[in-house]
Design an enzyme around this catalytic site. Structure first.
Site, mmCIF file in Angstrom:
data_model
loop_
_atom_site.group_PDB
_atom_site.id
_atom_site.type_symbol
_atom_site.label_atom_id
_atom_site.label_comp_id
_atom_site.label_asym_id
_atom_site.label_seq_id
_atom_site.Cartn_x
_atom_site.Cartn_y
_atom_site.Cartn_z
ATOM 1 N N ALA A 273 22.690 13.025 -14.028
ATOM 2 C CA ALA A 273 22.162 14.044 -13.104
ATOM 3 C C ALA A 273 21.214 13.499 -12.053
ATOM 4 O O ALA A 273 20.692 14.265 -11.248
ATOM 5 C CB ALA A 273 21.488 15.191 -13.856
ATOM 6 N N ALA A 274 21.001 12.179 -12.014
ATOM 7 C CA ALA A 274 20.105 11.623 -10.991
ATOM 8 C C ALA A 274 20.656 11.867 -9.593
ATOM 9 O O ALA A 274 19.936 12.303 -8.684
ATOM 10 C CB ALA A 274 19.900 10.131 -11.230
ATOM 11 N N GLY A 275 21.960 11.600 -9.406
ATOM 12 C CA GLY A 275 22.575 11.827 -8.100
ATOM 13 C C GLY A 275 22.608 13.295 -7.732
ATOM 14 O O GLY A 275 22.415 13.663 -6.563
ATOM 15 N N ASP A 276 22.836 14.162 -8.714
ATOM 16 C CA ASP A 276 22.857 15.605 -8.458
ATOM 17 C C ASP A 276 21.469 16.113 -8.087
ATOM 18 O O ASP A 276 21.323 16.977 -7.213
ATOM 19 C CB ASP A 276 23.365 16.342 -9.692
ATOM 20 C CG ASP A 276 24.789 15.951 -10.053
ATOM 21 O OD1 ASP A 276 25.564 15.628 -9.134
ATOM 22 O OD2 ASP A 276 25.114 15.962 -11.259
#
Length: 302
Positions: A250-253
């Site tokens: 979820a880092a990119g999200d």
């Protein structure tokens, strides 16, 4: 308050903790197993609403306990879910995340109800899209739905952000021409352009190729190194915050949701928005899981 619409996926994540990825044919014991809310679309929508934006979500779920679990999470965050509908046959999407001891992950996806979103579903959300400042989508839902949503957005002067994930080759030219900002990571950038991303020059080369494909604004995220942007004549690099990484899920999200919440419609503050998004992502990677790790704006300081 910024109005954001996210068209995307809902998954229930099963996280499998292991020392390293197994080799072909290898049987390996897990250290732990846990369940959490996920899906790239849901993650991005929750990131946007926690960043302070008025956020609406377009998606589909199955009729099961997993769906109830996800809807309760959305309501707790204040996410608008008028356009999250049920599919009578397909189950709620699922993701199986292999998480190694270094915090890196590999993910297997069962699309389920995410793959039943139709053009008609998008048309039912036309008024919501038309009133937005920004529309975000990714590749865990059907391309026809994404194209229709982006058409409606551009007809109404709404900024469009495409996260081309999971990585996909041969993206329809129609979708690219409707995209204001594309935000791939290095793997996705290479899949689209055929250019390996390993230094600043390669990022410029990727961006130039994407510009020729009709996209004016490019942001390439490169994990712990940071993110690069190109607007044709203007480009730059924003360094990542150095933290102890536990889980990159979820880092990119988080980056995309926070970016959209901060970005001005004329993109004049793109570096400031990227720094804001990078800070939020640096908090996300310090906690295991997807949606539970996404910070609230009060915890993100620039």
């Amino acid at each position: 308050m910024k109005k954001i619409v996210v068209l995307g996926s809902i998954n229930v994540d099963t996280i499998l903790n292991i020392d390293r990825l197994p080799l072909p044919g290898e049987t390996m014991a897990m250290h732990d197993r846990s369940t959490a809310g996920g899906g790239k679309g849901a993650n991005q929508a929750i990131a946007a609403v926690r960043a302070g934006a008025d956020t609406s979500f377009i998606s589909k779920i199955g009729k099961n306990h997993a769906a109830d679990f996800m809807l309760d999470t959305f309501k707790d965050d204040g996410l608008k879910i008028d356009h999250v509908t049920e599919d009578e046959k397909a189950g709620t999407g699922k993701a199986y995340i292999l998480l190694d001891a270094k915090g890196q992950n590999s993910i297997l996806i069962y699309g389920g109800a995410n793959q039943t979103i139709t053009v008609e579903d998008i048309r039912k959300a036309k008024a919501t899209i038309a009133e937005a400042d920004c529309l975000i989508t990714e590749f865990e839902t059907p391309l026809e739905a994404s194209i229709e949503a982006f058409k409606i957005a551009k007809e109404n002067g709404v900024l469009t952000i495409l996260n081309p994930a999971p990585a996909k080759q041969n993206i329809p030219a129609e979708l690219l021409k409707l995209t204001d900002i594309i935000v791939p990571n290095e793997t996705e950038a290479e899949a689209i352009t055929g250019i390996k991303v390993d230094d600043r020059q390669s990022m410029e080369n990727v961006s130039n190729k994407l510009h020729t494909m009709g996209i004016k604004n490019v942001i390439i995220t490169v994990g712990a190194s940071g993110s690069f942007y190109s607007q044709g004549e203007r480009n730059g690099f924003v360094n990542a915050y150095k933290v102890n990484t536990v889980d990159t899920t979820a880092a990119g999200d988080t980056f995309i949701g926070y970016l959209a919440a901060k970005l001005d419609s004329d993109l004049s503050n793109i570096e400031e928005a990227m720094k804001f998004a990078s800070k939020a992502s640096s908090i996300t990677v310090q906690t295991q899981g997807a949606q539970n790790s996404i910070p609230h704006v009060r915890d993100v300081e620039i």
